[in-house]
Design a protein around this motif. Structure first.
Motif, PDB file in Angstrom:
ATOM      1  N   GLY A 267       0.782  -1.227   0.000  1.00 41.57           N
ATOM      2  CA  GLY A 267       0.000   0.000   0.000  1.00 41.57           C
ATOM      3  C   GLY A 267       0.813   1.275   0.000  1.00 41.57           C
ATOM      4  N   LYS A 268       2.150   1.184   0.025  1.00 38.10           N
ATOM      5  CA  LYS A 268       3.001   2.375   0.058  1.00 38.10           C
ATOM      6  C   LYS A 268       3.633   2.599  -1.308  1.00 38.10           C
ATOM      7  N   ASN A 269       3.616   3.857  -1.776  1.00 39.63           N
ATOM      8  CA  ASN A 269       4.218   4.208  -3.059  1.00 39.63           C
ATOM      9  C   ASN A 269       5.705   4.491  -2.902  1.00 39.63           C
ATOM     10  N   LEU A 270       6.525   3.740  -3.629  1.00 43.38           N
ATOM     11  CA  LEU A 270       7.970   3.963  -3.636  1.00 43.38           C
ATOM     12  C   LEU A 270       8.362   4.487  -5.013  1.00 43.38           C
ATOM     13  N   SER A 271       9.042   5.617  -5.048  1.00 42.05           N
ATOM     14  CA  SER A 271       9.430   6.237  -6.316  1.00 42.05           C
ATOM     15  C   SER A 271      10.808   5.736  -6.760  1.00 42.05           C
ATOM     16  N   PHE A 272      10.876   5.220  -7.988  1.00 47.11           N
ATOM     17  CA  PHE A 272      12.127   4.738  -8.568  1.00 47.11           C
ATOM     18  C   PHE A 272      12.463   5.581  -9.794  1.00 47.11           C
ATOM     19  N   THR A 273      13.754   5.813 -10.019  1.00 52.31           N
ATOM     20  CA  THR A 273      14.228   6.573 -11.176  1.00 52.31           C
ATOM     21  C   THR A 273      15.193   5.714 -11.982  1.00 52.31           C
ATOM     22  N   THR A 274      15.026   5.733 -13.303  1.00 53.47           N
ATOM     23  CA  THR A 274      15.923   4.990 -14.187  1.00 53.47           C
ATOM     24  C   THR A 274      17.290   5.670 -14.222  1.00 53.47           C
ATOM     25  N   ILE A 275      18.347   4.876 -14.094  1.00 52.87           N
ATOM     26  CA  ILE A 275      19.717   5.395 -14.075  1.00 52.87           C
ATOM     27  C   ILE A 275      20.577   4.593 -15.055  1.00 52.87           C
ATOM     28  N   LEU A 284      24.748  -4.528 -22.437  1.00 57.56           N
ATOM     29  CA  LEU A 284      23.598  -3.656 -22.260  1.00 57.56           C
ATOM     30  C   LEU A 284      23.365  -3.494 -20.764  1.00 57.56           C
ATOM     31  N   VAL A 285      22.838  -2.332 -20.362  1.00 53.01           N
ATOM     32  CA  VAL A 285      22.674  -2.094 -18.935  1.00 53.01           C
ATOM     33  C   VAL A 285      21.387  -1.306 -18.676  1.00 53.01           C
ATOM     34  N   TYR A 286      20.767  -1.609 -17.565  1.00 51.02           N
ATOM     35  CA  TYR A 286      19.588  -0.875 -17.108  1.00 51.02           C
ATOM     36  C   TYR A 286      19.631  -0.826 -15.588  1.00 51.02           C
ATOM     37  N   GLY A 287      19.336   0.329 -14.997  1.00 51.62           N
ATOM     38  CA  GLY A 287      19.389   0.448 -13.548  1.00 51.62           C
ATOM     39  C   GLY A 287      18.281   1.314 -12.997  1.00 51.62           C
ATOM     40  N   GLU A 288      18.007   1.142 -11.714  1.00 50.02           N
ATOM     41  CA  GLU A 288      17.006   1.939 -11.016  1.00 50.02           C
ATOM     42  C   GLU A 288      17.507   2.318  -9.632  1.00 50.02           C
ATOM     43  N   HIS A 289      17.028   3.459  -9.153  1.00 45.75           N
ATOM     44  CA  HIS A 289      17.472   3.983  -7.862  1.00 45.75           C
ATOM     45  C   HIS A 289      16.274   4.507  -7.089  1.00 45.75           C
ATOM     46  N   THR A 290      16.278   4.297  -5.784  1.00 46.17           N
ATOM     47  CA  THR A 290      15.241   4.868  -4.928  1.00 46.17           C
ATOM     48  C   THR A 290      15.816   5.215  -3.561  1.00 46.17           C
ATOM     49  N   THR A 291      15.201   6.187  -2.923  1.00 48.34           N
ATOM     50  CA  THR A 291      15.524   6.521  -1.530  1.00 48.34           C
ATOM     51  C   THR A 291      14.306   6.256  -0.639  1.00 48.34           C
ATOM     52  N   ASP A 292      13.285   5.610  -1.204  1.00 53.00           N
ATOM     53  CA  ASP A 292      12.026   5.413  -0.486  1.00 53.00           C
ATOM     54  C   ASP A 292      11.886   4.047   0.173  1.00 53.00           C
ATOM     55  N   ALA A 293      12.789   3.126  -0.140  1.00 51.46           N
ATOM     56  CA  ALA A 293      12.603   1.736   0.285  1.00 51.46           C
ATOM     57  C   ALA A 293      13.212   1.509   1.669  1.00 51.46           C
ATOM     58  N   SER A 294      12.380   1.450   2.653  1.00 55.48           N
ATOM     59  CA  SER A 294      12.856   1.149   4.011  1.00 55.48           C
ATOM     60  C   SER A 294      13.241  -0.335   4.089  1.00 55.48           C
ATOM     61  N   PRO A 295      14.344  -0.659   4.778  1.00 55.45           N
ATOM     62  CA  PRO A 295      15.169   0.150   5.692  1.00 55.45           C
ATOM     63  C   PRO A 295      16.395   0.775   5.021  1.00 55.45           C
ATOM     64  N   VAL A 319      23.259  -5.237  -6.787  1.00 57.73           N
ATOM     65  CA  VAL A 319      22.442  -4.447  -5.872  1.00 57.73           C
ATOM     66  C   VAL A 319      23.366  -3.744  -4.877  1.00 57.73           C
ATOM     67  N   TYR A 320      23.191  -2.435  -4.787  1.00 56.39           N
ATOM     68  CA  TYR A 320      23.976  -1.621  -3.860  1.00 56.39           C
ATOM     69  C   TYR A 320      23.008  -0.924  -2.909  1.00 56.39           C
ATOM     70  N   TRP A 321      23.375  -0.883  -1.631  1.00 52.90           N
ATOM     71  CA  TRP A 321      22.521  -0.160  -0.689  1.00 52.90           C
ATOM     72  C   TRP A 321      23.319   0.362   0.490  1.00 52.90           C
ATOM     73  N   THR A 322      22.734   1.345   1.128  1.00 54.36           N
ATOM     74  CA  THR A 322      23.198   1.785   2.448  1.00 54.36           C
ATOM     75  C   THR A 322      21.977   1.763   3.355  1.00 54.36           C
ATOM     76  N   MET A 323      22.181   1.355   4.607  1.00 56.74           N
ATOM     77  CA  MET A 323      21.073   1.233   5.542  1.00 56.74           C
ATOM     78  C   MET A 323      20.782   2.577   6.218  1.00 56.74           C
ATOM     79  N   LYS A 324      19.547   2.755   6.647  1.00 56.53           N
ATOM     80  CA  LYS A 324      19.139   4.011   7.279  1.00 56.53           C
ATOM     81  C   LYS A 324      19.724   4.163   8.680  1.00 56.53           C
ATOM     82  N   TRP A 325      19.774   3.058   9.426  1.00 51.76           N
ATOM     83  CA  TRP A 325      20.188   3.150  10.824  1.00 51.76           C
ATOM     84  C   TRP A 325      21.510   2.416  10.995  1.00 51.76           C
TER      85      TRP A 325
END
Length: 354
Positions: A267-275, A284-295, A319-325
């Motif tokens: 039920g939560k909208n997460l915004s992704f941007t093509t990078i 060939l390459v395709y990527g996406e990025h978001t700052t909305d995906a908890s955690p 897949v690359y990420w950094t955690m919020k906490w």
């Protein structure tokens, strides 16, 4: 009866496409460009019809001044070629339609005269000999596909010299015979380099500063180009992406760098941007990025496709990420990593089966 202006911007340059993806993408490209042209209608003309790759505008019993008419033409060409620069710089899709999009051309035909009207499906539309003449003029002997053509009748109405010259325009005379009648006109080739095109927004290439948190790979039984088109196609995403309720996206836009879409998860909208990310020329390459995906504070998912043959390729998912906490995130991260890995592996199984 006062004279009306008839104004037809027409897009040219696409050849026939065989592949279904190319047909779909060519339609999306044309739809985007037609919307750009409609939005650049600064003269307040009425849109009578969308005619395939062309638009038919008119102003009933009204002709804009010379200044407004030339500004309208300039504005449309500027908006059109600025958008083509956006296609060129931000393209990801390798299909023929997307590759050829930056080579599209625009021509504008403008005529005037007394116009009758008919009502079709409750909508009033221009009708009569002048409308037919304006459409006939789309087929002429101007030896280019980027030009503005004004009938001499219209040029005289707005007091425009047949040899008007400026930075953008350099009019010349011409004529063609249609239905046994000569139509005289003036025309100017339009060079995009002489327009004040809008700068393309700078889109940074994703450059990771560490190894991926996850790296998965799988051989896929389809061509590299076909696989990329499937991954980029948001309408197909619900068939293979696990964990997402639905996707919200602009169905009339070709997915490219900077394109945004929403993933609805629980039920939560997460915004992704093509990078984009730098890869080898053969890949060939395709990527996406978001700052909305908890955690996660930042989340990047990159698909790298390496051709093996005409019917096989290797797909790598980084897949690359950094955690919020910082502290709690480090405790939670192994569980999160297993969950993400499981979802991606299941998604790749479904993707390969499509």
């Amino acid at each position: 009866m006062e004279k009306s202006i008839l104004f037809l911007p027409d897009i040219s340059g696409f050849t026939e496409f065989v592949e279904e993806t190319e047909v779909n993408h060519s339609q999306h490209v044309i739809a985007e460009l037609l919307e750009i042209l409609i939005e650049s209608n600064i003269a307040g003309m009425e849109l009578a019809e969308i005619e395939g790759d062309a638009l038919f505008f008119y102003s009933e019993e009204s002709i804009p001044s010379q200044e407004i008419l030339l500004a309208q033409i300039t504005n449309m060409f500027t908006a059109f070629y600025s958008h083509l620069d956006l296609f060129r710089e931000n393209r990801i899709c390798p299909c023929n339609a997307c590759a050829k999009a930056p080579d599209l051309k625009l021509k504008i035909i403008a005529h005037c005269g007394e116009v009758e009207h008919i009502v079709v499906n409750g909508k009033r539309k221009p009708f009569g000999r002048k409308v037919i003449e304006a459409h006939r003029l789309l087929k002429n002997t101007v030896k280019d596909d980027s030009y503005a053509l004004l009938t001499k009748e219209l040029a005289q109405e707005v007091d425009l010299s047949f040899y008007y010259f400026s930075k953008v325009f350099h009019f010349k005379e011409g004529e063609n015979e249609y239905d046994g009648k000569n139509l005289e006109y003036i025309y100017s080739l339009i060079d995009p380099l002489k327009l004040n095109l809008k700068p393309v927004p700078t889109v940074k290439t994703f450059v990771p500063d560490k190894s991926p948190n996850l790296h998965l790979q799988r051989q896929m039984n389809r061509s590299a180009a076909k696989l990329l088109s499937l991954i980029m196609d948001f309408s197909i995403r619900p068939q293979w992406v696990k964990g997402v309720d639905r996707f919200i996206f602009d169905g009339n836009e070709v997915n490219r760098v900077g394109t945004q879409h929403l993933c609805v998860i629980n039920g939560k909208n997460l915004s992704f941007t093509t990078i984009k990310k730098a890869v080898e020329p053969s890949q060939l390459v395709y990527g996406e990025h978001t700052t909305d995906a908890s955690p996660f504070k930042q989340y990047y998912q990159i698909y790298i496709i390496t051709p093996i043959s005409d019917i096989d390729c290797k797909l790598e998912v980084e897949v690359y990420w950094t955690m919020k906490w910082s502290i709690f995130g480090r405790i939670l991260e192994p569980l999160v990593k297993r969950k993400v890995r499981g979802n991606i592996l299941e998604s790749l199984e479904l993707l390969d089966a499509i």
